[in-house]
Scaffold this active site. Structure first.
Site, PDB file in Angstrom:
ATOM      1  N   GLU B 190       1.011  -1.208  -0.094  1.00 28.68           N
ATOM      2  CA  GLU B 190      -0.083   0.114   0.079  1.00 28.68           C
ATOM      3  C   GLU B 190       0.697   1.274   0.005  1.00 28.68           C
ATOM      4  O   GLU B 190       1.895   1.065   0.941  1.00 28.68           O
ATOM      5  CB  GLU B 190      -1.017  -0.052   1.182  1.00 28.68           C
ATOM      6  N   ARG B 191       0.455   2.115  -0.903  1.00 29.82           N
ATOM      7  CA  ARG B 191       1.435   3.514  -1.071  1.00 29.82           C
ATOM      8  C   ARG B 191       3.258   2.924  -1.416  1.00 29.82           C
ATOM      9  O   ARG B 191       3.911   3.516  -0.930  1.00 29.82           O
ATOM     10  CB  ARG B 191       1.333   4.248   0.131  1.00 29.82           C
ATOM     11  N   ASN B 233      -3.026  -1.751   7.622  1.00 31.51           N
ATOM     12  CA  ASN B 233      -4.407  -2.220   7.558  1.00 31.51           C
ATOM     13  C   ASN B 233      -4.274  -3.817   7.515  1.00 31.51           C
ATOM     14  O   ASN B 233      -3.894  -4.298   6.471  1.00 31.51           O
ATOM     15  CB  ASN B 233      -4.892  -1.729   6.082  1.00 31.51           C
ATOM     16  N   LYS B 310      -3.442  -0.194  14.106  1.00 28.35           N
ATOM     17  CA  LYS B 310      -4.302   0.706  13.241  1.00 28.35           C
ATOM     18  C   LYS B 310      -5.729   0.288  13.837  1.00 28.35           C
ATOM     19  O   LYS B 310      -6.270  -0.472  13.208  1.00 28.35           O
ATOM     20  CB  LYS B 310      -4.088   0.885  12.200  1.00 28.35           C
ATOM     21  N   GLU B 314     -10.380   4.746   9.276  1.00 26.34           N
ATOM     22  CA  GLU B 314     -10.623   4.286   7.965  1.00 26.34           C
ATOM     23  C   GLU B 314     -10.977   2.822   7.909  1.00 26.34           C
ATOM     24  O   GLU B 314     -10.404   2.024   6.885  1.00 26.34           O
ATOM     25  CB  GLU B 314      -9.097   4.564   7.162  1.00 26.34           C
ATOM     26  N   ARG B 358     -10.987  17.788  10.594  1.00 34.57           N
ATOM     27  CA  ARG B 358     -10.252  16.711  11.110  1.00 34.57           C
ATOM     28  C   ARG B 358      -9.021  16.808  11.728  1.00 34.57           C
ATOM     29  O   ARG B 358      -8.366  16.206  12.618  1.00 34.57           O
ATOM     30  CB  ARG B 358      -9.959  15.848   9.452  1.00 34.57           C
ATOM     31  N   LYS B 382       1.399  10.858  13.745  1.00 28.44           N
ATOM     32  CA  LYS B 382       1.970  11.366  12.546  1.00 28.44           C
ATOM     33  C   LYS B 382       2.559  12.767  12.802  1.00 28.44           C
ATOM     34  O   LYS B 382       2.071  13.532  13.622  1.00 28.44           O
ATOM     35  CB  LYS B 382       0.982  11.437  11.305  1.00 28.44           C
ATOM     36  N   ASP B 387      -2.283  14.397   7.214  1.00 30.58           N
ATOM     37  CA  ASP B 387      -1.764  13.089   6.758  1.00 30.58           C
ATOM     38  C   ASP B 387      -0.652  12.939   5.771  1.00 30.58           C
ATOM     39  O   ASP B 387      -0.648  12.998   4.387  1.00 30.58           O
ATOM     40  CB  ASP B 387      -3.030  12.293   5.951  1.00 30.58           C
ATOM     41  N   GLU B 409       5.324   9.151  13.618  1.00 29.04           N
ATOM     42  CA  GLU B 409       5.385   8.303  12.316  1.00 29.04           C
ATOM     43  C   GLU B 409       5.542   9.380  11.229  1.00 29.04           C
ATOM     44  O   GLU B 409       5.147  10.430  11.066  1.00 29.04           O
ATOM     45  CB  GLU B 409       3.897   7.815  12.351  1.00 29.04           C
ATOM     46  N   GLU B 415       4.038   9.260  -0.812  1.00 31.03           N
ATOM     47  CA  GLU B 415       2.607   9.109  -1.061  1.00 31.03           C
ATOM     48  C   GLU B 415       2.174  10.407  -1.934  1.00 31.03           C
ATOM     49  O   GLU B 415       1.215  10.271  -2.884  1.00 31.03           O
ATOM     50  CB  GLU B 415       1.755   8.768   0.105  1.00 31.03           C
ATOM     51  N   TRP B 565     -12.563  13.798   2.742  1.00 29.43           N
ATOM     52  CA  TRP B 565     -11.899  13.166   1.425  1.00 29.43           C
ATOM     53  C   TRP B 565     -12.102  14.105   0.263  1.00 29.43           C
ATOM     54  O   TRP B 565     -11.483  13.756  -0.565  1.00 29.43           O
ATOM     55  CB  TRP B 565     -12.396  11.695   1.268  1.00 29.43           C
TER      56      TRP B 565
END
Lengths: 723, 723
Positions: B190-191, B233, B310, B314, B358, B382, B387, B409, B415, B565
């Site tokens: 992922e990414r 994930n 996590k 999401e 957010r 993060k 993000d 993080e 990304e 989003w």
């Protein structure tokens, strides 16, 4: 003082040289069979050194520049000595490479007839005395022929052949020798087990990954002259101008190596990316769209090869969605391509969920259309009637289409052979498939002679191999996967070769010439395909795979959305016996073969045991040629398959130290996995079939470690762990 | 005669040597910064050669065997000369590597206090006169400290540092320095933009890909000591015994390099793979399941690091699905791990679709839980509140959790920075993030001092980087991607380093020392992150990306399943102006910062322009410090971003010939793509924001080639072509 300096420098020299020629240096497999390491046999090396003093050629074309690069690299590597390249012969014994138009020497020799007979891609390798000196020549009519000849010549050296009085005429028997990449635009590869697709679309056309050239070079070295870049389950975006431009960059890199680029085309592209209302092949707007699209492609790729199409097959769109025939669909694309000399390769792999016997489908669908396809369409037929199983009888379409160009599709990627985890040299499968005799025009009408055009005088001939390449450093995942790519190419060029001589060549070029290595490795390769048949599908069983991934066994699968995706559909085991009756009392698929093939398969007693359950439902108690009952023989063969793998492991263990440790360890680990998997297959299948036969596993065989239930569960858990 | 032979051999020597030390040999990037090519500066090389006559160490442990391997490889490469390794000092000037327990020399020196002060992973590098001879020592309390010291010593040589009177004490400021691999079990990442996952699960545990060791070695060389193998994930199958065994093989390979293995855990594993009815953390059966599972893991991996989770983020499952808090959830796992000294890294990346801002979510969710987490839980936050955007203000959770271990993080994979297509050296982003002052305990309470434990005296400290590695031959896709992996590791060890000195080191180790190369390449790196901000999100704009893939621009997106989003959620452009009001008149997110940070961001005039639109909705006509209006400044910066890329291209063009052509060409091609993409971003954003501002693009700027509609369409077509 000078002596001292020289001595000091000499010591340094030896150090440096020592570092350079370590024999068993780690080899990551990237170089494939084109390794060109110095020939270790001194006598052979000296003989070559003394007979090749220089190379003579004119590098006045892209291809001849590559020839110069290749021969320089090859000779300096193999002979351990730089061989000068000149444009004229000096008094050395020379290797002269050329065509009548770029070489005075070649044109001065009386080769016209011979060159004509080897055609556009063929070549001659000969020794000639010129002005009292012996020279080798590689001659051809075309640049690409000279390149093929150069690779052939280097192979002679790599395999230590005697060059004395050499006289070779070589020409490919089949015209279109293509790889089919089932590569998606997101770089995943359907049935690919060696990393991602080689094509890094996101950086094309800007960035030329050096690997693109290495890919083309490897193919050219074995005579492959075409590549279908994308998956037959085709993303229509492949036909957008953006992707055409990206593909054009690849085509530019491949061109001097003689590799032509083809696309898989989505039949619904006109409506999906063209903005048209439908993709009906009889809609004039659709026809115009294909013409315009093809013109656009040729603008960017002047030597574009054409389209490969999977239509009305496994959910892919096709002409039948509009009530049109395969021929009507194919011909629209063919017409668009014809002015540019492009071709359509139209796949015959069709089968519907309703039919009684999937075996029959290709034939029943396409034989009535014979004669209706345009001249530049080739029907692409898989070697067998089902789907690349470890063993299939030859597809009855071979020999049944006198008026339709027919090519063969083989699978190089090991979808049904343990992916890149298992060692399976497919040379024996390929030769078995192409040497089968169709009797279409009497004895000797082999599949090979059908697809090389001899039997029906086809206008276009072809052979396709579903590629096993990916971004893995060694290209194919399993170090022996390379041998299948190699074997496909060599057979596509010359189908008279035997699987064993190809294996012999490949081992020498990829590992070494040492007899203690050659023999066991060749034995491993030659027994590996049959081992794979035995531990999975002996005696003509087929498709006992877990659905979807096709890795492990699931002979019990019975409830799926389509009956022809279950295993029970294929083996039909019950209390009485096992096997698919395809004689007149059953689906009568045997009627699709010419006599006497048909008769041979019709009679239980005449059917070769390796095809037995393909054609007959046989009693568990039927006595086999060995004197065992069918049940006993089935069990025996499953156990034999595992023993075969263990034998392969023992043979492999004997070569430790004779090749680099890196590849040795890799293969050793994979054989360990293969043994585990073979046991898994054997136990799952024997225990399952036992629920039908009701008979015990005969004495003397190790008992399965677990219950059938256990193996049924593995279908879930074990699978997620193996791919 | 002898003279003649020597002369002949000398000629040969020169030929061989010429082939061997070609300066600009093709480099495929596999060796990363550990290239160890011979030092070309003769003076430097001679100095090193004369001061290191031998290496002294006792290779009586796995790690010391690696130290021996590394120092041998490094010195023989860099000095172009084999340096003997002995277990005792002879009379050479030596490099002595050891711990007090395996080296007499080290134990005889008075280093006890110093060794204590550098702790378990630290080391000393010093020069000592022993028996009248000068020796270098690398000393540590532990084997792994000695390995870190060895890599540090080699780096000194790689960067041509003067070793005279050297005296280095080095110890990591942060305890857990881990990579987070967002690698799925099917090997997609992922990414991830550099090929497949490095972990070939299907052949583990049987086959040890040599790359596993190379990966561990690269990490150890920059001080990384942990790796989370699988995606946050998380597939619950990671916790099956089958996968634990596979991971155990990796752990075995990584262990001597000091790398600890962690898993991402799926919170619903007890019900998904454990057969329990639910995964409620207060269910005793669930608690027992985690204990048993953890015990099972430690049976296979005795030094297992722990879990990364996590949860309720999401779509991932978590304790809130049962009405339990994050602390209640984390503590169950923590309790299972505590007896084995394992830890839980619990991600704070949570946000719900309903909230107004957010930005506020992490803080609002976790500050009330401060003090409720077990001692062996670290909250993983993060760097910024949204993000991994090209620029974010620091996350207000840093400095707000005195009673909860808090780690940072960072994202190494690009990304939001053009994937592996764009050159973006993230050193400046990382240092900006860690050097931000939270003022939690007055001035100087930097984020760095929060995460290294100094501000709140945390029991566990940590920093995580989302990895950018994959199976690409050069590991990271873009040849400069390696620099971000490198910078992360160096900063994790020592957050006082500057981005520029890290870049300097990396260039010297990865390319060359030549001044004509060093300068422009360093300039390219140092300007690249800001360029990326400018052509995407200048002046504090954020998240204007097309949803899902995060590659190209789509500032117009407004209709998605979740408002947070969309892009309009973030920029809030209208006729009046643009920007997100986070002051008291808006979401008041600024209240989450300590004064005076809060006050600084509260006042439009005090807010640094690079953060302006993060905190204020600003009129198009607002006058900026440059005298331009906001609209003009916005346009200016977008255009500047494109000019920056062109400047990077010019600088890169100047180094052609100073590095190998292979890497030169690769970067050149990618910069070409980057320029195209920068223009795409600029034009799409300027044209879109113009629909709100209603103002013209000022004079003097090249006009966008296409209409806004064109760029909206590119969202589809261009994207599919770039990844």
């Amino acid at each position: 003082m000078i002596l001292k300096i020289y001595r000091y420098l000499l010591v340094l020299l030896l150090l440096v040289a020592g570092l350079g020629v370590q024999h068993l240096e780690a080899d990551d497999g990237y170089r494939l069979w084109l390794r060109y390491d110095q020939i270790s046999n001194e006598e052979v090396r000296e003989q070559y050194r003394s007979s090749i003093g220089e190379v003579v050629l004119n590098d006045n074309s892209d291809t001849f520049a590559l020839i110069k690069e290749e021969i320089t690299k090859g000779l300096s590597g193999l002979l351990g000595k730089d061989i000068p390249v000149n444009s004229q012969v000096t008094d050395n014994p020379s290797l002269i490479i050329g065509t009548p138009s770029n070489s005075n020497v070649i044109s001065s020799l009386d080769l016209t007839e011979k060159l004509k007979s080897v055609g556009n891609e063929g070549f001659l390798i000969e020794q000639h005395e010129i002005d009292g000196e012996n020279h080798f020549i590689i001659a051809s009519s075309t640049d690409i022929g000279a390149l093929y000849g150069t690779f052939h010549f280097l192979r002679l050296l790599q395999t230590h052949k005697d060059l004395q009085d050499i006289a070779i005429e070589s020409a490919p028997k089949i015209q279109h020798r293509v790889l089919n990449h089932w590569d998606n635009l997101d770089r995943t590869v359907e049935r690919g087990y060696a990393g991602l697709s080689l094509w890094e679309w996101k950086t094309l056309p800007n960035y030329e990954d050096p690997r693109y050239k290495d890919y083309a070079r490897a193919n050219a070295s074995i005579g492959i002259n075409g590549t279908v870049l994308n998956n037959v389950n085709a993303n229509p975006n492949m036909l957008t101008e953006q992707y055409i431009k990206k593909a054009a960059k690849l085509a530019d890199i491949f061109r001097p190596y003689g590799i032509t680029v083809y696309f898989s085309a989505n039949f619904f592209a006109p409506s999906r990316i063209g903005g048209l209302e439908n993709s009906d092949p009889l809609n004039p707007k659709v026809q115009q769209w294909w013409k315009d699209k093809v013109d656009q492609i040729y603008k960017h790729i002047p030597d574009f090869g054409g389209f490969l199409v999977k239509a009305n097959s496994e959910g892919q769109p096709g002409p039948q969605d509009y009530g049109r025939s395969h021929a009507e669909g194919a011909n629209v694309l063919a017409e668009a391509l014809a002015p540019h000399d492009g071709i359509v390769m139209w796949r015959a792999f069709v089968y519907s969920p309703e039919q009684e016997d999937r075996f029959r489908e290709g034939y029943d669908e396409f034989v009535p259309l014979d004669g209706e396809f345009a001249d530049n369409v080739i029907l692409q037929v898989k070697n067998g009637p089902i789907d690349f199983q470890p063993r299939e009888p030859f597809h009855p379409l071979f020999g049944a289409l006198p008026e339709t160009n027919t090519m063969m599709e083989l699978q190089i990627t090991q979808e049904y052979f343990g992916f890149s985890n298992h060692l399976a040299y497919l040379g024996p499968l390929y030769t078995e498939a192409i040497n089968a005799d169709t009797y279409a025009k009497g004895e000797g009408s082999t599949v090979a002679k059908v697809i090389d055009g001899e039997v029906f005088n086809y206008e276009h001939t072809g052979i396709a191999g579903v590629a096993n390449t990916g971004t893995n450093r060694n290209w194919t995942g399993h170090p022996f996967g390379q041998s299948n790519w190699y074997a496909f190419g060599r057979l596509a060029w010359d189908h008279t070769l035997t699987a064993e001589e190809i294996a012999d060549n490949w081992i020498r070029m990829t590992f070494s010439h040492e007899q203690d290595l050659m023999e066991p490795v060749k034995e491993i390769m030659m027994m590996s395909r049959e081992a794979g048949v035995r531990y999975r599908n002996p005696l003509g069983l087929t498709h006992l795979y877990a659905q979807g991934h096709h890795y492990g066994p699931a002979p019990w699968t019975s409830e799926l959305s389509r009956p022809d995706w279950t295993a029970v559909y294929y083996h039909k085991a019950d209390e009485e016996g096992i096997g698919f009756d395809r004689t007149e009392t059953g689906s009568n698929a045997i009627e699709q073969y010419h006599p006497p093939v048909k008769e041979k398969f019709d009679e239980l007693e005449d059917t070769p045991e390796e095809y037995l359950l393909w054609f007959h439902h046989v009693s568990w108690d039927h006595e086999m040629s060995t004197g065992r009952t069918l049940w006993e023989e089935l069990v025996h063969r499953y156990y034999q398959g595992v023993e075969d793998v263990r034998e392969m492991q023992r043979k492999w263990a004997s070569v430790e130290g004779l090749i680099d440790q890196e590849r040795y360890d890799h293969v050793e680990s994979l054989l360990e996995i293969q043994e585990e998997d073979a046991i898994w297959w054997r136990n799952a299948c024997v225990l399952y079939f036992q629920t039908h036969s009701g008979k015990p596993i005969p004495e003397g065989y190790e008992k399965p470690e677990h219950s059938l239930e256990y193996y049924k569960e593995l279908e879930e858990t074990h699978h997620i762990a193996r791919f």
